[in-house]
Write a protein that holds these residues in place. Structure first.
Motif, mmCIF file in Angstrom:
data_model
loop_
_atom_site.group_PDB
_atom_site.id
_atom_site.type_symbol
_atom_site.label_atom_id
_atom_site.label_comp_id
_atom_site.label_asym_id
_atom_site.label_seq_id
_atom_site.Cartn_x
_atom_site.Cartn_y
_atom_site.Cartn_z
ATOM 1 N N THR B 387 0.719 -1.268 -0.201
ATOM 2 C CA THR B 387 -0.042 0.041 0.079
ATOM 3 C C THR B 387 0.837 1.161 0.006
ATOM 4 O OG1 THR B 387 -1.539 -1.183 1.290
ATOM 5 C CG2 THR B 387 -2.042 0.950 1.169
ATOM 6 N N PHE B 388 1.917 1.237 0.971
ATOM 7 C CA PHE B 388 2.589 2.446 0.821
ATOM 8 C C PHE B 388 3.396 2.617 -0.392
ATOM 9 C CE2 PHE B 388 6.744 4.602 2.242
ATOM 10 C CZ PHE B 388 6.218 5.751 2.543
ATOM 11 N N VAL B 389 4.037 1.644 -1.256
ATOM 12 C CA VAL B 389 4.572 2.051 -2.258
ATOM 13 C C VAL B 389 3.648 2.384 -3.433
ATOM 14 C CG1 VAL B 389 5.469 0.934 -4.397
ATOM 15 C CG2 VAL B 389 6.319 -0.003 -2.092
ATOM 16 N N ILE B 390 2.329 2.044 -3.146
ATOM 17 C CA ILE B 390 1.282 2.748 -4.189
ATOM 18 C C ILE B 390 1.099 4.239 -3.828
ATOM 19 C CG2 ILE B 390 -1.186 2.721 -5.112
ATOM 20 C CD1 ILE B 390 -0.964 -0.332 -4.761
ATOM 21 N N GLY B 391 0.865 4.571 -2.621
ATOM 22 C CA GLY B 391 0.876 5.611 -2.125
ATOM 23 C C GLY B 391 2.063 6.634 -2.539
ATOM 24 N N GLY B 392 3.320 6.054 -2.285
ATOM 25 C CA GLY B 392 4.472 6.996 -2.469
ATOM 26 C C GLY B 392 4.660 7.278 -3.916
ATOM 27 N N LEU B 393 4.089 6.244 -4.919
ATOM 28 C CA LEU B 393 4.156 6.521 -6.435
ATOM 29 C C LEU B 393 3.177 7.940 -6.722
ATOM 30 C CD1 LEU B 393 4.752 2.897 -7.987
ATOM 31 C CD2 LEU B 393 6.280 4.766 -7.599
ATOM 32 N N THR B 394 1.909 7.657 -6.031
ATOM 33 C CA THR B 394 1.206 8.831 -6.554
ATOM 34 C C THR B 394 1.533 9.952 -5.817
ATOM 35 O OG1 THR B 394 -0.362 8.238 -4.702
ATOM 36 C CG2 THR B 394 -0.853 7.432 -6.552
ATOM 37 N N GLY B 395 2.345 9.794 -5.026
ATOM 38 C CA GLY B 395 2.925 11.020 -4.358
ATOM 39 C C GLY B 395 3.944 11.926 -5.220
ATOM 40 N N VAL B 396 4.629 10.803 -5.888
ATOM 41 C CA VAL B 396 5.787 11.292 -7.024
ATOM 42 C C VAL B 396 4.828 12.068 -8.247
ATOM 43 C CG1 VAL B 396 7.343 10.584 -8.564
ATOM 44 C CG2 VAL B 396 7.427 9.732 -6.369
ATOM 45 N N MET B 397 3.639 11.658 -8.411
ATOM 46 C CA MET B 397 3.019 12.139 -9.533
ATOM 47 C C MET B 397 2.479 13.643 -9.116
ATOM 48 S SD MET B 397 0.442 8.868 -10.433
ATOM 49 C CE MET B 397 -0.620 9.574 -11.557
ATOM 50 N N LEU B 398 2.125 13.695 -7.639
ATOM 51 C CA LEU B 398 1.851 14.724 -7.357
ATOM 52 C C LEU B 398 2.664 15.910 -7.290
ATOM 53 C CD1 LEU B 398 -1.113 13.665 -4.625
ATOM 54 C CD2 LEU B 398 -1.426 15.094 -6.998
ATOM 55 N N ALA B 399 4.002 15.426 -6.978
ATOM 56 C CA ALA B 399 4.909 16.409 -6.936
ATOM 57 C C ALA B 399 5.421 17.123 -8.129
ATOM 58 C CB ALA B 399 6.003 15.679 -6.430
ATOM 59 N N VAL B 400 4.955 16.481 -9.406
ATOM 60 C CA VAL B 400 5.143 17.015 -10.606
ATOM 61 C C VAL B 400 3.934 18.113 -10.769
ATOM 62 C CG1 VAL B 400 4.948 16.450 -12.921
ATOM 63 C CG2 VAL B 400 5.899 14.963 -11.510
ATOM 64 N N VAL B 401 4.725 19.168 -11.108
ATOM 65 C CA VAL B 401 3.698 20.703 -11.109
ATOM 66 C C VAL B 401 2.458 20.230 -11.881
ATOM 67 C CG1 VAL B 401 3.808 22.940 -11.004
ATOM 68 C CG2 VAL B 401 5.730 21.808 -9.954
ATOM 69 N N PRO B 402 2.486 20.194 -13.300
ATOM 70 C CA PRO B 402 1.373 20.169 -14.077
ATOM 71 C C PRO B 402 0.441 19.053 -13.521
ATOM 72 C CG PRO B 402 3.734 20.108 -15.258
ATOM 73 C CD PRO B 402 3.897 19.876 -14.037
ATOM 74 N N PHE B 403 0.914 17.929 -13.087
ATOM 75 C CA PHE B 403 -0.124 17.056 -12.699
ATOM 76 C C PHE B 403 -0.798 17.691 -11.610
ATOM 77 C CE2 PHE B 403 -1.599 13.511 -10.189
ATOM 78 C CZ PHE B 403 -2.365 12.634 -11.508
ATOM 79 N N ASP B 404 -0.093 18.066 -10.749
ATOM 80 C CA ASP B 404 -0.587 18.496 -9.557
ATOM 81 C C ASP B 404 -1.862 19.770 -9.809
ATOM 82 O OD1 ASP B 404 -0.604 18.820 -6.171
ATOM 83 O OD2 ASP B 404 -0.627 20.995 -7.050
ATOM 84 N N TRP B 405 -1.480 20.542 -10.716
ATOM 85 C CA TRP B 405 -2.541 21.576 -11.079
ATOM 86 C C TRP B 405 -3.781 20.914 -11.370
ATOM 87 C CZ3 TRP B 405 1.316 25.012 -14.096
ATOM 88 C CH2 TRP B 405 2.015 26.091 -13.251
ATOM 89 N N GLN B 406 -3.528 19.713 -12.268
ATOM 90 C CA GLN B 406 -4.786 19.228 -12.709
ATOM 91 C C GLN B 406 -5.533 18.553 -11.323
ATOM 92 O OE1 GLN B 406 -6.166 19.305 -15.882
ATOM 93 N NE2 GLN B 406 -4.651 20.688 -16.122
ATOM 94 N N ALA B 407 -4.795 17.751 -10.625
ATOM 95 C CA ALA B 407 -5.388 16.781 -9.667
ATOM 96 C C ALA B 407 -5.818 17.558 -8.378
ATOM 97 C CB ALA B 407 -4.460 15.723 -9.210
ATOM 98 N N HIS B 408 -5.110 18.705 -8.226
ATOM 99 C CA HIS B 408 -5.410 19.580 -6.858
ATOM 100 C C HIS B 408 -6.758 19.568 -6.610
ATOM 101 C CE1 HIS B 408 -3.889 22.383 -3.932
ATOM 102 N NE2 HIS B 408 -4.859 23.177 -4.071
ATOM 103 N N ASP B 409 -6.854 19.352 -5.123
ATOM 104 C CA ASP B 409 -8.233 19.435 -4.515
ATOM 105 C C ASP B 409 -9.271 18.833 -5.084
ATOM 106 O OD1 ASP B 409 -8.227 20.994 -2.125
ATOM 107 O OD2 ASP B 409 -8.471 22.879 -2.881
ATOM 108 N N THR B 410 -8.826 17.440 -5.743
ATOM 109 C CA THR B 410 -9.691 16.557 -6.203
ATOM 110 C C THR B 410 -9.661 15.064 -5.499
ATOM 111 O OG1 THR B 410 -8.309 15.270 -7.814
ATOM 112 C CG2 THR B 410 -9.234 17.360 -8.572
#
Lengths: 115, 855
Positions: B387-410
């Motif tokens: 579970t933590f590995v999956i959470g860590g990987l989505t964390g890396v996705m959210l650390a990428v600024v353009p992706f975060d702008w899309q996913a922010h507050d969703t």
């Protein structure tokens, strides 16, 4: 606090503290330059924000390399503790160096610092 | 060399080596063990609430934290029920807002941080070979403030006054304009006692880990959990102050209209976000690192081989501790920060994944080369890893600024944070419950129920949260109380709701298992997993019969006879040498014995002080000011009463602890554990001040034009110079007092020096305040004035504190409780006093020099 603890703590985390100083400096410099309108200034054709970032990077990397060299030298009095400390310092130094390089990349790659 | 080779070498060396004799010979004197048992006996009946021993307080603490987990979990089920179908009216919008706010707040502040401190309070003394942590009453105080205040705070839900601005309380939504009722106040002041409790716990843990380890346990032999808690203690010291300051500033804004966060008056709501996330992101690692420490203890025991890469794990813990302090703004990509800043935080977010990955690979390597015992703790460990590995990987996705702008507050973010927090902390915590439960009553919990619980929790968790990634990608925003049908979210939400109830069923199975099978026993001898670390030695209320001499990182594997030796009293301090509760204080790096610390015993004072502290904050929120002051007086009275009985001096001749070592029973100056605690407290204090100065500088950067802004003036430099001179005079006076105490001068001379010092400090503050007041500076007009007065108010608070401490010190002097060789009280007062002087000078530099330099 005994000298040996402060010395040990600083030796173990020194490279990370060098990264922290680098990071805070670059962040604060960029933020102030953008907010106060200095970011467009250049020195010898290089923007002052990337330039300041590179200077900070070299300083932090220099400190880290020095700490790494110190960690691989000498024969500690307490063998077990000394081996632990020197190897941990090397590992910490390597991790800090990666972080320092990653911190330098935005200044080199990002266009439109204040956009 | 690998840890396994090291262990094999140590065992071979042990076999070939003629050992030095154990510290104490057999037979032990008659009555020694009985006396030890009497001194440490846990009170029975209702008097158990006066207990301060780590085993009792630790269990109270863990139980209360689990209660909050259940309460916040019930709130989550209510939310999921509301969202199960579109256009649902199970909860109204106001109730839903309160429930999601309380769910996040309770989970983060009343469950996650307290439970890791609780586990540490329970485990660490035995893991380190100490009889207790160095300040048992401080642990008890921290617990009672948390328990009483936390339960009262939770009850705001039942009276409809619970906060509803989200667990991050962003202004302007939470400022007085948009949230005029008391909900935000309950949050801002209600969190106050939790901050105090967390910091008290951190001081206890840091000093305990560094100074009360068993003789021989150098830093190189310290258990990884202790390393993790040491790093976490430091992170609390530097991570909590920004939120302490933020809550103070927002409450002052709400109550007195000082506009720190109001844009039209020069403030900036983004400043709150900085202060909040300067705490909020380290908080994630404050929660995760202890769990990682637990995993590093459980994995070797379950795999039956030493931990792979001990040194690299320690390096990774240190790196995560520092790097995680530089990630706060990756929660703020959508605020319009400069590109370079967002890229910096993105880079730092990538950097922190590397040490986290090192830990993961170390655990996998350990499991790989061992023979894994597939018991309940192992099940939870595997659930954690995946579970933590999956959470860590989505964390890396959210650390990428353009992706975060899309996913922010969703809902993508909701999925990510739950994968990290439940995967990275709750699953390891349940692994720890099943692993260490035998330490409580001697027998493990039910294997069958543990595996069922893990299966239900893991299945329920993924059924709940995995669909949220998709709901988020489909655009469902967070924190909406309902949604329309036909947006593509209906089925996914229903699945998430069903999963949440399965997850809850798993937690329920654990609770039933605990209720059925966990029994508290006195003496426990139950190394059911054949674990290698000290907490598995036979133990009673006093910890171990004797304090072990440690010569290996996995002492029970390297020396199989250790349990019998310790339990028969052949190691250090096998009885009570002074007739009281004691433990050995050792040097921070090498673990050399330095002195015997006489610990404080059971008392009602911590519970009284804790109740008073919680009452102060809660009654203040209810605007019952007189009663709040009464609560503060009760708390202060109880704390001073308990302090009065400490700093006893060398009441006993040096005591023989074994091995020919005669240790003193008192220490002052930098060798004293009390000095260390004071230094840690000053680090907290200094970080609050640094956060305040950061806020001041931040407001400068966002204010267009000159600083101070138009319509404001700086006081004359002469007033700054006068104030600085008075601060320095105050410093000289306290140094003079120190000199007089060392020379055994009269009490009158000492009193004169202290009073002169205090007079100079008060005068310095008045000069500073008067200088600004004379320019007509009004804290309610512009954020500049608010920031300047906030620095002065913070300094004034320190002057009040050193005045109280000075008076207390003099009271002890006149009662004959202070002397050249009994001076811990004076040293602590002097330390804080000199810190206050330094802070005063720093504030003058910031407020007077910066504007003149920056124009």
């Amino acid at each position: 606090m005994t000298d040996s603890f402060v010395r040990t703590a600083l030796a173990l985390t020194g490279a990370l503290l060098a990264w922290a100083a680098d990071f805070v400096f670059v962040y604060a410099f960029a933020a102030i330059a953008c907010e106060r309108g200095y970011a467009a200034k250049t020195v010898a054709g290089v923007g002052i924000v990337p330039l300041a970032s590179l200077v900070a990077t070299f300083a932090a990397a220099g400190v880290t390399i020095r700490l790494l060299r110190a960690a691989t030298r000498g024969h500690p009095a307490n063998e077990s503790l000394g081996v632990f400390a020197s190897r941990t310092k090397v590992a910490v130094g390597a991790l800090a160096m990666i972080a320092i390089v990653l911190t330098a990349l935005p200044a080199l790659l990002v266009r439109g610092v204040c956009a | 060399m690998s840890s396994a080779e090291e262990l094999a070498r140590a065992m071979a060396a042990a076999a070939a080596y003629v050992e030095p004799p154990l510290p104490n010979p057999l037979p032990r004197p008659e009555g020694e063990l009985e006396a030890l048992g009497r001194v440490w006996q846990t009170p029975r009946g209702w008097r158990i609430f006066s207990a301060v021993n780590n085993t009792t307080i630790g269990l109270f603490y863990i139980g209360t934290a689990l209660l909050f987990l259940v309460l916040a979990g019930v709130l989550a089920l209510l939310m999921r029920t509301q969202l199960a179908v579109p256009d649902n009216d199970f909860l109204g919008n106001r109730a839903y807002n309160q429930i999601f706010t309380m769910h996040g707040t309770v989970m983060m502040f009343l469950f996650a941080v307290p439970v890791v401190e609780a586990v540490a309070v329970f485990l660490l003394p035995n893991m380190l070979g100490a009889r207790d942590l160095p300040f048992p009453r401080l642990s008890a105080y921290a617990y009672w403030a948390y328990a009483i205040g936390g339960l009262a705070f939770f009850c705001t839900l039942f009276f409809g006054v619970a906060p509803d601005g989200g667990w991050f309380m962003y202004p302007p939504l939470t400022s007085y304009t948009y949230a005029p009722d008391s909900g935000a106040d309950w949050w801002l002041l209600g969190i106050g006692f939790i901050e105090i409790s967390a910091i008290a716990g951190a001081i206890e843990l840091v000093v305990g880990i560094l100074r009360t380890r068993a003789p021989g346990m150098s830093l190189a032999k310290m258990p990884v959990f202790a390393w993790a808690m040491l790093v976490v203690g430091a992170m609390i010291v530097f991570g909590f102050p920004p939120i302490i300051l933020g809550t103070l500033l927002l409450e002052i804004e709400r109550e007195f209209h000082w506009p720190f966060f109001i844009a039209e008056k020069g403030g900036d709501p983004v400043l709150w976000q900085h202060l909040f996330w300067l705490f909020g992101h380290p908080e994630v690692y404050i929660i995760f690192l202890p769990a990682a420490g637990m995993v590093s203890m459980i994995v070797p025991a379950m795999a039956r081989v030493p931990l792979a890469g001990y040194r690299y794990i320690v390096a990774a813990l240190l790196a995560v501790g520092v790097l995680s302090m530089g990630l706060w703004a990756h929660h703020m990509y959508a605020t319009g920060m400069p590109h370079l800043s967002t890229a910096l935080f993105s880079a730092a977010s990538m950097a922190v994944t590397i040490p986290t990955g090192i830990q993961l690979f170390s655990w996998i390597a350990t499991l790989w080369r061992g023979e894994v015992r597939m018991a309940s703790p192992s099940w939870f460990l595997l659930a954690f890893l995946a579970t933590f590995v999956i959470g860590g990987l989505t964390g890396v996705m959210l650390a990428v600024v353009p992706f975060d702008w899309q996913a922010h507050d969703t809902y993508f973010v909701v999925a990510h944070l739950h994968y990290v927090l439940i995967g990275g902390m709750v699953f390891p915590l349940f692994a720890a419950l099943y692993y260490w439960a035998p330490l409580v009553g001697g027998t493990p919990l039910s294997e069958r129920m543990g595996k069922w619980a893990c299966a239900l929790m893991c299945t329920g968790f993924h059924v709940t949260f995995f669909p949220m990634h998709i709901t988020g990608m489909l655009g469902m925003p967070r924190r909406v109380y309902t949604y329309s049908a036909g947006l593509g979210w209906d089925g996914l939400n229903l699945v998430s709701t069903l999963g949440a109830f399965v997850l809850a069923a798993g937690v329920l199975v654990v609770l039933v298992d605990i209720a059925l099978h966990l029994r508290v026993a006195g003496k426990v001898r139950a190394n059911v997993w054949d674990s290698p670390t000290l907490e598995w030695l036979p133990a009673d209320d006093y910890g171990f019969r004797s304090i072990p001499r440690v010569d290996h990182r996995d002492p029970l594997w390297a020396r199989p006879s250790l349990a019998d030796e310790v339990d028969s009293g052949q190691h250090y301090l096998p009885g009570t040498a002074t007739g009281g509760r004691e433990t050995i204080v050792t040097s921070a790096v090498e673990g050399r014995p330095q002195y015997v610390l006489i610990l404080t015993g059971d008392s009602w004072l911590p519970i009284i002080a804790g109740a008073g502290t919680a009452a102060f904050f809660l009654l203040l929120t209810a605007k019952l000011h007189a009663l709040a002051v009464l609560g503060a007086l009760v708390a202060l009275g109880a704390i001073f009463r308990w302090l009065w009985a400490t700093d006893r001096g060398a009441t006993h001749a040096p005591v023989d602890i074994g091995d020919g070592l005669a240790l003193p029973v008192y220490a002052s100056g930098p060798q004293s554990h009390s000095w260390w605690a004071m230094v840690v407290l000053m680090l907290v204090d200094g970080t609050v001040c640094a956060s305040l100065l950061f806020s001041y500088f931040y407001l400068w950067t966002v204010t267009p034009g000159a600083w101070p802004p138009a319509g404001h003036a700086l006081p004359a430099l002469s007033s700054a110079a006068a104030a600085a001179s008075l601060w320095l005079a105050s410093s000289a006076a306290v140094s003079w007092a120190n000199h007089l105490l060392g020379r055994r001068a009269s009490k009158g001379a000492l009193a004169l020096a202290v009073c002169v010092g205090l007079a100079c400090a008060v005068a310095a503050l008045c000069v500073q305040w008067q200088g600004h007041a004379q320019t007509g500076l009004d804290p309610t007009v512009h954020a500049y004035g608010a920031a300047v007065y906030a620095t002065l108010a913070y300094q004034a608070l320190h002057v009040v504190v050193i005045t109280i401490m000075g008076a207390y010190t003099l009271a002890r002097a006149f009662c004959g409780l202070l002397a050249a060789d009994r001076r811990v009280t004076f040293d602590n007062t002097r330390l804080l006093w000199q810190y206050t002087i330094g802070q005063g000078i720093a504030i003058i530099a910031a407020v007077h020099v910066l504007p003149r330099l920056a124009g």
